[in-house]
Each structure stands twice: as C-alpha cells, then as structure tokens.
Design an enzyme around this catalytic site. Structure first.
Site, PDB file in Angstrom:
ATOM      1  N   HIS A 249      48.592   0.503 -24.767  1.00  0.00           N
ATOM      2  CA  HIS A 249      48.290   0.261 -23.346  1.00  0.00           C
ATOM      3  C   HIS A 249      46.794  -0.009 -23.129  1.00  0.00           C
ATOM      4  O   HIS A 249      46.413  -0.580 -22.115  1.00  0.00           O
ATOM      5  CB  HIS A 249      48.746   1.444 -22.474  1.00  0.00           C
ATOM      6  CG  HIS A 249      47.919   2.675 -22.649  1.00  0.00           C
ATOM      7  ND1 HIS A 249      48.248   3.675 -23.538  1.00  0.00           N
ATOM      8  CD2 HIS A 249      46.755   3.053 -22.078  1.00  0.00           C
ATOM      9  CE1 HIS A 249      47.315   4.620 -23.484  1.00  0.00           C
ATOM     10  NE2 HIS A 249      46.395   4.272 -22.620  1.00  0.00           N
TER      11      HIS A 249
HETATM   12  C1  LIG Z   1      44.048   6.282 -25.761  1.00  0.00           C
HETATM   13  S1  LIG Z   1      43.448   6.796 -27.316  1.00  0.00           S
HETATM   14  C2  LIG Z   1      44.927   7.398 -28.064  1.00  0.00           C
HETATM   15  C3  LIG Z   1      44.652   8.314 -29.187  1.00  0.00           C
HETATM   16  C4  LIG Z   1      45.849   8.943 -29.888  1.00  0.00           C
HETATM   17  N1  LIG Z   1      46.698   7.971 -30.521  1.00  0.00           N
HETATM   18  C5  LIG Z   1      46.617   9.829 -28.964  1.00  0.00           C
HETATM   19  O1  LIG Z   1      47.704   9.480 -28.539  1.00  0.00           O
HETATM   20  O2  LIG Z   1      46.111  10.907 -28.645  1.00  0.00           O
HETATM   21  C6  LIG Z   1      43.160   5.258 -28.172  1.00  0.00           C
HETATM   22  C7  LIG Z   1      42.587   5.410 -29.563  1.00  0.00           C
HETATM   23  O3  LIG Z   1      42.327   4.122 -30.103  1.00  0.00           O
HETATM   24  C8  LIG Z   1      41.073   4.149 -30.762  1.00  0.00           C
HETATM   25  N2  LIG Z   1      40.481   2.803 -30.792  1.00  0.00           N
HETATM   26  C9  LIG Z   1      40.011   2.083 -29.747  1.00  0.00           C
HETATM   27  N3  LIG Z   1      39.558   0.882 -30.176  1.00  0.00           N
HETATM   28  C10 LIG Z   1      39.733   0.851 -31.516  1.00  0.00           C
HETATM   29  C11 LIG Z   1      39.468  -0.108 -32.523  1.00  0.00           C
HETATM   30  N4  LIG Z   1      38.932  -1.283 -32.219  1.00  0.00           N
HETATM   31  N5  LIG Z   1      39.800   0.211 -33.798  1.00  0.00           N
HETATM   32  C12 LIG Z   1      40.337   1.407 -34.141  1.00  0.00           C
HETATM   33  N6  LIG Z   1      40.620   2.345 -33.202  1.00  0.00           N
HETATM   34  C13 LIG Z   1      40.327   2.087 -31.920  1.00  0.00           C
HETATM   35  C14 LIG Z   1      40.248   5.117 -29.945  1.00  0.00           C
HETATM   36  O4  LIG Z   1      39.127   5.602 -30.644  1.00  0.00           O
HETATM   37  C15 LIG Z   1      41.279   6.190 -29.614  1.00  0.00           C
HETATM   38  O5  LIG Z   1      41.341   7.170 -30.608  1.00  0.00           O
END
Ligand SMILES: C[S@@+](CC[C@H](N)C(=O)[O-])C[C@H]1O[C@@H](n2cnc3c(N)ncnc32)[C@H](O)[C@@H]1O
Length: 339
Positions: A249
């Site tokens: 999302h």
């Molecule tokens: C909304 S959080 C959800 C985290 C986890 N999956 C949870 O449900 O608690 C989105 C995750 O995507 C990671 N993220 C965002 N952009 C990213 C990227 N370009 N590459 C790797 N991870 C990324 C963020 O650091 C974060 O940990």
C-alpha cells in the site's frame, strides 16, 4: 485465539476517553490498580501529578469508559479491562501514536482532504515515516527509525499470528519478507514453524535496528537480514515463499506490478507469493476508533483485492486465492503460485 487482542479496541474507540486512559498510564494509576484489586481513591491519587479535582475528573472518565468501577470510596479494574491489559504493549503503543498524529487530523484535515501531497507536507505522520533517512546507518538515523518501527513492530506482533492461523506456512522451508522491517513478522512465523528459515529485505537502517530487535530471540539464527532497496536490487532467490506484509500500500499503482514481477522472477517454480495487508474499507460501514488514526490517515493507499488479483494474473501467477479477515478493519490475505 489469535484475535483475542481485539478486546483493546473498545478502550481506543473514543478520543477523549482514550486520551484519559493514556494519562492514567502516564500517571502510573494503571500500575497502582494492577498491583491491588481495589484501591481507596484518596490513596490512589496521593502523590500523583494531578490535583484533587483533576484526579477525580480522570477517574470519572475511566469509569465512563469501563476501565474502572467504583464502590464506596474505592476503585478497581473492570474484568474486561483487566483482560485487555494482557495486551498492554499494543494498547499503549496505539495510544501513544494516535495522540502523536491526532493534531494531523484535527489541524490539517483540509490538507488531508485536498491531496496526499498537501497532507504530507504538513503532517507529523509523514515526518515520522521518513524512509529517506533509512539509507545511511548512523546513530541518529537508527534512533529516528526505531521510533516509527515501534508502531509497525507492535501491530505486526499481533497481526502475524492471525496471518499464520489463516495460511499453512508448514509447507515452506525458506521465506523472504520484503519490507520486513524489524523482523517481527518472520519472528512470529518462525516461532510457530520450526522448519522455517527467513530472509528480511529492508533499507539498511531498518535492517540494523531489526538485527538488534531479534538478537535475544531463540529464532535469531534462522533469520537473516539483507539490506537492500527493493526497487533497485533483485530479490534473493532460493526462497519458496515471498511475503508482503503491509508494504504494497506504500507504493503507487504504477510501481506495484514491477515489485510483484520481481517476486515472480525470484521464486522457483511452485513457489508462493503472499500479500497480507489492510483492505480499503468503507468509513460509512466500519467503526473508526481513535486508535486507528495512524493507519487511517493512509486511507488513500489501501486497495480492493481485485487490483492485486489482476496484477498477479497478468504476471503469470496462478491459483490466486483471496481471503478477507475482519480485524479492527478488514485485512486481505492473498496467495498465488508460480507454476
Ligand atoms: C509500512 S512498513 C511495513 C513494515 C512491516 N512489513 C510490517 O508490516 O510491520 C513498510 C516497510 O517497507 C520498507 N521500505 C520502504 N521503502 C523501501 C525500499 N525502497 N526498499 C526496501 N524496503 C523499503 C520500510 O523501511 C518499512 O519497513
């Protein structure tokens, strides 16, 4: 049951009452009541950071919200609040983050209604979730990330067992959790599946904080962190399951098919993709408790299942299966196979 934690929602429904409950935690009134069944009101309020009228106001709010009951000059927890207190970590986290972002809603609602861009520019929420500070592993960046990771970790601690109870992870040997954050999702799944190894892909700072998060857990040797930008780098192969928990999302419609395609490329034939996240919900039907504020403010981002279904099928995934799981709002659990 994996959904028992939802008992806390009734204490997060009303913003004024929830804020009063947070104050009761802060003033250690909840600790004092947890230690003794029934406490004389004057004793309970003595030495707290409130005057007599303030203390009585707070207790009245807690009575109204069914946290405590009063008998003569004593108060004690209701049975339902005592049960809810088993989930104190989640309850206090939701209170803290809702209060943190409440000014976003109350002060910036016109911006929120206008566009996500306008809202982002003015909101604490997006200042908090600043992924641009997750590349360079510095102490300051780790401290900043740990702050928002408290919320994601706590939500995931309780959502992961629900996912586990609706899907047979026992058929897999090695899973990759993309955007796997502190490793909490794979930790909860590995705890329930002794055969399973896991890899977490996330940004470098997040992986660093995550590594620390799991270091005292018995499952730590089965969990590997792989710092990488999910957009730029190919996904690790040799995993027969790739999971996306509350991640997609975050990404606009024109980016998601690319991320799903990378999952397809990394999976072996017969491998599975699993998407678990909030579904777009209808505010005219669902309750919108105060405790939902930190996730509600992202309302533009959540999708109906058909978008994911269509993208998965276009890429070549088969056996697409969709479940909707009613939690505090509906969650989607979508699985599909690479044939
Ligand atoms: C909304 S959080 C959800 C985290 C986890 N999956 C949870 O449900 O608690 C989105 C995750 O995507 C990671 N993220 C965002 N952009 C990213 C990227 N370009 N590459 C790797 N991870 C990324 C963020 O650091 C974060 O940990």
């Amino acid at each position: 049951m994996s959904t028992d934690y939802l008992i806390i929602e009734q204490f997060l429904a009303d913003s004024l009452q929830a804020r009063a409950l947070q104050a009761a935690f802060d003033l250690s009134i909840i600790d004092a009541l947890a230690a003794e069944d029934c406490v004389v009101i004057d004793d309970l309020l003595r030495g707290r950071d409130c005057d007599v009228r303030g203390g009585h106001f707070l207790l009245q709010m807690l009575i109204r919200s069914n946290v405590i009951t009063k008998k003569a000059e004593r108060v004690g927890f209701t049975d339902v609040f005592r049960t809810a207190l088993k989930f104190r970590d989640l309850l206090t986290t939701k209170l803290t983050f809702s209060t943190l972002v409440a000014p976003d809603y109350f002060n910036s609602l016109p911006n929120l209604l206008r566009s996500e861009g306008d809202f982002m520019a003015s909101s604490k929420l997006f200042e908090l979730f600043d992924y641009s500070r997750c590349q360079d592993v510095t102490t300051a960046n780790c401290m900043q990330a740990s702050r928002w990771m408290q919320l994601t970790t706590m939500l995931t601690r309780y959502e992961a067992p629900v996912c586990h109870s609706h899907y047979d992870f026992g058929q897999h040997q090695r899973m990759l959790d993309v955007g796997g954050n502190s490793g909490e999702f794979v930790l909860q799944i590995c705890r329930r599946e002794s055969q399973l190894q896991a890899v977490v892909v996330d940004l470098p700072v997040v992986c660093q904080v995550g590594q620390r998060h799991i270091q005292t857990q018995p499952e730590r040797d089965r969990i590997q962190f792989c710092p990488a930008d999910m957009q730029q780098e190919a996904f690790p192969t040799e995993c027969d399951l790739i999971t996306w928990k509350s991640v997609l999302h975050d990404w606009p419609d024109d980016r998601v098919p690319g991320l799903l395609q990378k999952s397809y490329n990394a999976l072996p034939p017969g491998g599975t993709i699993l998407i678990f996240e909030r579904q777009r919900w209808d505010f005219s039907v669902e309750e919108t408790p105060y405790g939902l504020l930190p996730v509600m403010l992202f309302f533009r981002s959540y999708r109906e299942p058909d978008s994911y279904q269509t993208w998965l099928q276009q890429i070549g995934f088969t056996d697409v299966n969709v479940q909707t799981i009613p939690l505090e709002v509906p969650f989607l659990l979508i699985t599909a196979k690479k044939s």
